[in-house]
Scaffold this active site. Structure first.
Site, short mmCIF file in Angstrom:
data_model
loop_
_atom_site.label_atom_id
_atom_site.label_comp_id
_atom_site.label_asym_id
_atom_site.label_seq_id
_atom_site.Cartn_x
_atom_site.Cartn_y
_atom_site.Cartn_z
N HIS A 1 -4.61 7.01 -0.30
CA HIS A 1 -3.84 5.78 -0.16
C HIS A 1 -4.41 4.72 -1.10
CE1 HIS A 1 -7.08 4.79 2.73
NE2 HIS A 1 -6.73 3.53 2.61
N GLU B 1 0.84 -1.19 0.00
CA GLU B 1 0.00 0.00 0.00
C GLU B 1 0.88 1.24 0.00
OE1 GLU B 1 -3.27 0.40 2.70
OE2 GLU B 1 -4.05 -1.58 2.21
N HIS C 1 -5.45 0.55 -2.02
CA HIS C 1 -5.91 -0.74 -1.51
C HIS C 1 -5.66 -1.78 -2.59
CE1 HIS C 1 -9.04 0.25 1.89
NE2 HIS C 1 -7.82 0.70 2.17
N ASP D 1 -9.20 2.56 8.25
CA ASP D 1 -9.35 3.86 7.57
C ASP D 1 -10.36 4.73 8.30
OD1 ASP D 1 -7.62 3.00 5.51
OD2 ASP D 1 -9.30 2.27 4.29
#
Length: 173
Positions: A120, A58, A122, A133
């Site tokens: 970010h 990630e 996934h 999150d």
């Protein structure tokens, strides 16, 4: 449509192109007509971190841009670097270079460019916020102004704004 943190039934995802060679901006709107515009150079950088392979961890960073009334325009992102903790299913954006990027953009633009939110990745085709999150945003992303939240998946982007404790899903236009 707004969703309280933790109410995953209302989250929306947005299909994206497979190529990272982007020539047009990506634009989203909320139910009030406020826009989120992601410039092509930013979108290309975000898409370059998609987790297509099992070896891809990630990635995360901050979104930097400007507020034009109720509209938000993302001009830059910070990218993963030294100090960040990256795993296949976890990322912790700890490197000091993220804050330095915000401060540099703010200074160079005479205050026009500022911190707008978080992004970010996934490792899933259709991304959605994890409980980590949601808890992180609730605990650490506190602001008087709306903040942008992006999750970049393999095939789609999930986008929202956080206003106080409410997450407002954004729709691609």
């Amino acid at each position: 449509m707004a969703a309280e943190l933790g109410d995953l039934a209302f989250y929306r995802v947005i299909p994206i192109a497979q190529s990272v060679m982007i020539e047009t901006e990506l634009t989203f709107t909320d139910s009030r007509g406020s826009l989120l515009v992601i410039l092509p150079t930013v979108l290309s950088r975000l898409l370059s971190y998609r987790q297509y392979n099992l070896s891809n961890n990630e990635a995360a960073g901050v979104l930097i841009g400007e507020r034009r009334g109720s509209h938000l325009v993302v001009h830059q992102v910070s990218e993963p670097g030294k100090g960040d903790i990256r795993r296949r299913y976890f990322v912790d954006r700890r490197g000091p270079h993220h804050q330095a990027a915000v401060e540099d953009a703010f200074s160079r633009s005479s205050g026009r460019l500022q911190y707008l939110g978080e992004w970010h990745t996934h490792p899933e085709d259709v991304p959605s916020p994890s409980s980590t999150d949601l808890n992180s945003w609730k605990r650490y992303l506190i602001a008087d102004e709306p903040m942008v939240l992006l999750i970049v998946g393999k095939n789609e982007i999930w986008a929202a704004k956080k206003c106080t404790s409410t997450v407002i899903p954004l729709l691609k236009i």
